[in-house]
Design an enzyme around this catalytic site. Structure first.
Site, mmCIF file in Angstrom:
data_model
loop_
_atom_site.group_PDB
_atom_site.id
_atom_site.type_symbol
_atom_site.label_atom_id
_atom_site.label_comp_id
_atom_site.label_asym_id
_atom_site.label_seq_id
_atom_site.Cartn_x
_atom_site.Cartn_y
_atom_site.Cartn_z
ATOM 1 C CE LYS A 182 49.197 117.486 64.312
ATOM 2 N NZ LYS A 182 49.086 116.519 65.004
ATOM 3 C CD GLU A 188 64.399 111.766 67.361
ATOM 4 O OE1 GLU A 188 63.737 113.094 67.493
ATOM 5 O OE2 GLU A 188 64.431 111.660 68.899
ATOM 6 N N GLY A 241 49.667 112.614 65.362
ATOM 7 C CA GLY A 241 50.818 112.181 63.744
ATOM 8 C C GLY A 241 50.947 110.298 63.989
ATOM 9 N NE ARG A 242 48.842 107.882 68.412
ATOM 10 C CZ ARG A 242 48.525 108.975 69.697
ATOM 11 N NH1 ARG A 242 49.849 109.368 69.698
ATOM 12 N NH2 ARG A 242 47.952 108.936 70.502
ATOM 13 C CD GLU A 327 53.244 108.278 70.720
ATOM 14 O OE1 GLU A 327 53.112 108.698 69.371
ATOM 15 O OE2 GLU A 327 54.093 108.889 70.699
ATOM 16 C CG HIS A 358 61.874 78.396 64.546
ATOM 17 N ND1 HIS A 358 61.979 77.452 64.360
ATOM 18 C CD2 HIS A 358 60.641 78.594 63.292
ATOM 19 C CE1 HIS A 358 60.794 76.479 63.235
ATOM 20 N NE2 HIS A 358 60.610 77.694 62.760
ATOM 21 C CE LYS A 486 58.339 114.586 71.936
ATOM 22 N NZ LYS A 486 57.649 114.394 70.271
HETATM 23 O O1 F6P Z 1 56.494 109.862 70.170
HETATM 24 C C1 F6P Z 1 56.180 112.131 70.489
HETATM 25 C C2 F6P Z 1 55.694 111.503 69.171
HETATM 26 O O2 F6P Z 1 55.229 112.856 69.073
HETATM 27 C C3 F6P Z 1 54.838 110.897 68.018
HETATM 28 O O3 F6P Z 1 53.414 111.661 68.449
HETATM 29 C C4 F6P Z 1 54.889 111.270 66.953
HETATM 30 O O4 F6P Z 1 54.268 110.720 65.562
HETATM 31 C C5 F6P Z 1 56.278 111.403 66.974
HETATM 32 O O5 F6P Z 1 56.564 111.931 67.705
HETATM 33 C C6 F6P Z 1 56.838 112.823 65.630
HETATM 34 O O6 F6P Z 1 56.686 114.178 65.456
HETATM 35 P P1 F6P Z 1 56.094 115.060 64.491
HETATM 36 O O7 F6P Z 1 55.703 113.677 63.968
HETATM 37 O O8 F6P Z 1 56.047 116.436 64.807
HETATM 38 O O9 F6P Z 1 58.051 115.228 64.050
#
Ligand code: F6P
Length: 522
Positions: A182, A188, A241-242, A327, A358, A486
């Site tokens: 987003k 990452e 995002g979620r 979150e 289990h 972060k």
């Molecule tokens: O975990 C923090 C966060 O901002 C989430 O809310 C989001 O889904 C994720 O990192 C990835 O963010 P982006 O879609 O901006 O890469």
């Protein structure tokens, strides 16, 4: 200054009613919603609790809060934005966003149809994390039994073993790389995208960037990355995002399973949206799950919620729900900044059944506290082994029944006396076999695991989480707690890259120690 929640009249009445309510499951409470059946019989229940809940809805202005979810009002008040995921899956989105939503929805489908028609890209490398990963990852795994049209591999973690595993299963000459983010600034996916570009380049792929698609709300950043405009699919800052699976983030679902699967996923969620908007409180499944969850978390002392889908295809539902719930609800500040004053978001955990039996059901049955459990099961399997499905269903119902009814000392003693002749020893053993019972659970029954039912299930949980945020008075749509870590990570990376700068930093002794040790490794 409004009275804080724990001292407000409606809360005091709700809490007392929850404490006094029956937990014997003696009144059947099953709600039908968007084709799902949600059985809340094993939750605390009483007429008094129903009435107190109604008063709490009024006191917390629930109806107004819910209306903003659908009309684009400021549901996310700290970022001054709507939380309009319902618009993304509506047949007729609200006029303010209809053109944008429908045109991007069609762009996604046209792109998929073009690739399908050209039989292009047998492989997909999906790079995203959190809300840009869990939804597509979970859905493509859950619906894989319908047949995947492409080999889709997900890499989210910045630990390069993840992306190495993924590219190890793909052909660089036949792979489309999706960078889903987003913000298009998250470490990452961008770090993994660098690995992917090198992988394509090293394999001799001409002009690798042409095999990259971006899904983002930050179109400029994607264009700066070098991705061509026709390969940038967008969503907007009024989508959390979620909560973004329903946007262009769902593109990999269509590439892997077909446009019809994505459309059915949205249709199931849209049906749950209508249920949540229109069903009266006592027949409103997300709302009743929310109220039971608030009673369990804030009054009855359960710090966690276990989710056990009795279907191994839903293995990623738990981490998806963890992000959605934790979150959204792991917060303390209310709209005016004051602390909420009662325990809020539970720790969400779990795993598919019957593996869970289990692994941790001993704890659920006989721990001093235990935890509420959401059991999820499909009425119809998608395999020919009818006997196996009966075993699965029987185990799910049995565990739920055992949590509810428990086992008294007298029942346990009757059991131990059958095989232990020594009376004293029989009594001792019986003490170890008592189950307290009265442990709450929901049973969510899907007709079968198809795209429509899955969409309805995901929206059920989204609305439950929203309703809990509204009733606790916290904002379920921001995530300030993830920003701090972060920022600190960026500082530590800088010091690892340039140890000389470390002296000036104000790290705590342990962090300082490890930066010094690890920066020497280079
Ligand atoms: O975990 C923090 C966060 O901002 C989430 O809310 C989001 O889904 C994720 O990192 C990835 O963010 P982006 O879609 O901006 O890469």
């Amino acid at each position: 200054m409004p009275t804080s929640l724990p001292f407000s009249p409606a809360w005091l009445a709700f809490a007392q009613a929850a404490q006094n309510a029956s937990r014997r499951g003696d009144r059947l409470r099953i709600i039908e919603a968007a084709g799902l059946r949600i059985d809340l019989t094993a939750q605390a229940q009483s007429e008094q609790l129903d009435q107190a809940a109604q008063a709490l809805l009024v006191q917390q202005n629930f109806d107004a809060a819910r209306a903003h979810l659908y009309d684009g009002g400021e549901a996310n008040w700290t970022e001054r934005r709507p939380a309009w995921h319902t618009a993304l899956r509506a047949d007729n989105p609200p006029p303010a966003v209809a053109q944008a939503v429908l045109s991007e929805r069609e762009r996604v489908r046209r792109f998929v149809r073009e690739l399908d028609g050209a039989d292009a890209y047998g492989g997909i490398l999906h790079l995203g994390i959190g809300g840009s990963d869990w939804g597509p990852r979970m859905v493509t795994r859950a619906l894989r039994h319908y047949g995947l049209r492409r080999n889709i591999q997900f890499a989210s973690n910045v630990d390069s073993h993840a992306v190495a595993d993924a590219i190890g299963q793909l052909d660089p000459h036949d792979t489309l790389v999706i960078v889903a983010s987003k913000s298009f600034t998250t470490t990452e996916p961008l770090a993994n995208a660098e690995v992917a570009m090198n992988w394509l380049r090293d394999a001799g792929v001409a002009d690798p960037i042409k095999h990259v698609v971006a899904i983002t709300a930050n179109v400029d950043a994607a264009l700066d990355f070098g991705i061509s405009p026709d390969r940038v699919f967008r969503f907007w800052d009024w989508v959390g995002g979620r909560y973004s699976l329903w946007s262009a983030i769902g593109l990999p679902v269509a590439l892997a399973l077909g446009c019809e699967a994505l459309d059915q996923l949205l249709a199931g969620a849209a049906a749950m949206d209508q249920h949540f908007l229109q069903a009266p409180p006592l027949r409103n499944a997300p709302l009743q799950m929310a109220l039971a969850g608030i009673a369990n978390r804030s009054v009855l002392g359960y710090a966690t919620l276990a989710i056990t889908p009795y279907d191994s295809r839903l293995m990623h539902l738990v981490p998806w729900a963890q992000q959605l719930d934790m979150e959204s609800l792991g917060k303390v500040a209310t709209r005016d900044g004051t602390p909420v004053g009662v325990p809020t978001g539970p720790v969400v955990w779990g795993m598919p059944g019957t593996d869970c039996q289990h692994t941790f059901f001993q704890w659920l049955h006989q721990d001093t506290t235990g935890a509420p459990v959401d059991f999820i099961v499909c009425e119809q399997p998608d395999h020919p082994y009818a006997r196996h499905h009966k075993l699965l269903i029987a185990n799910c119902l049995a565990q739920r029944s055992a949590l509810l009814r428990g086992k008294s000392y007298e029942e346990a003693l009757h059991e131990t006396r059958q095989h232990e002749p020594d009376a004293q020893r029989a009594e001792l053993l019986a003490r170890h076999r008592v189950h307290p019972g009265g442990r709450p659970s929901n049973l969510i029954v899907l007709p079968r695991l198809d795209a429509y039912s899955l969409g309805a299930l995901l929206a059920l949980y989204e609305h439950k989480v929203f309703a809990q945020g509204a009733l606790w008075g916290i904002n379920p749509f921001d995530q300030w707690g993830v920003e701090f870590g972060k920022l600190l990570a960026k500082n530590i990376i800088r010091e690892l890259d340039a140890p000389s700068s470390a002296e000036a930093s104000d790290q705590d002794p342990s962090t300082r120690h490890w930066i010094d040790i690890l920066s020497r490794r280079g």
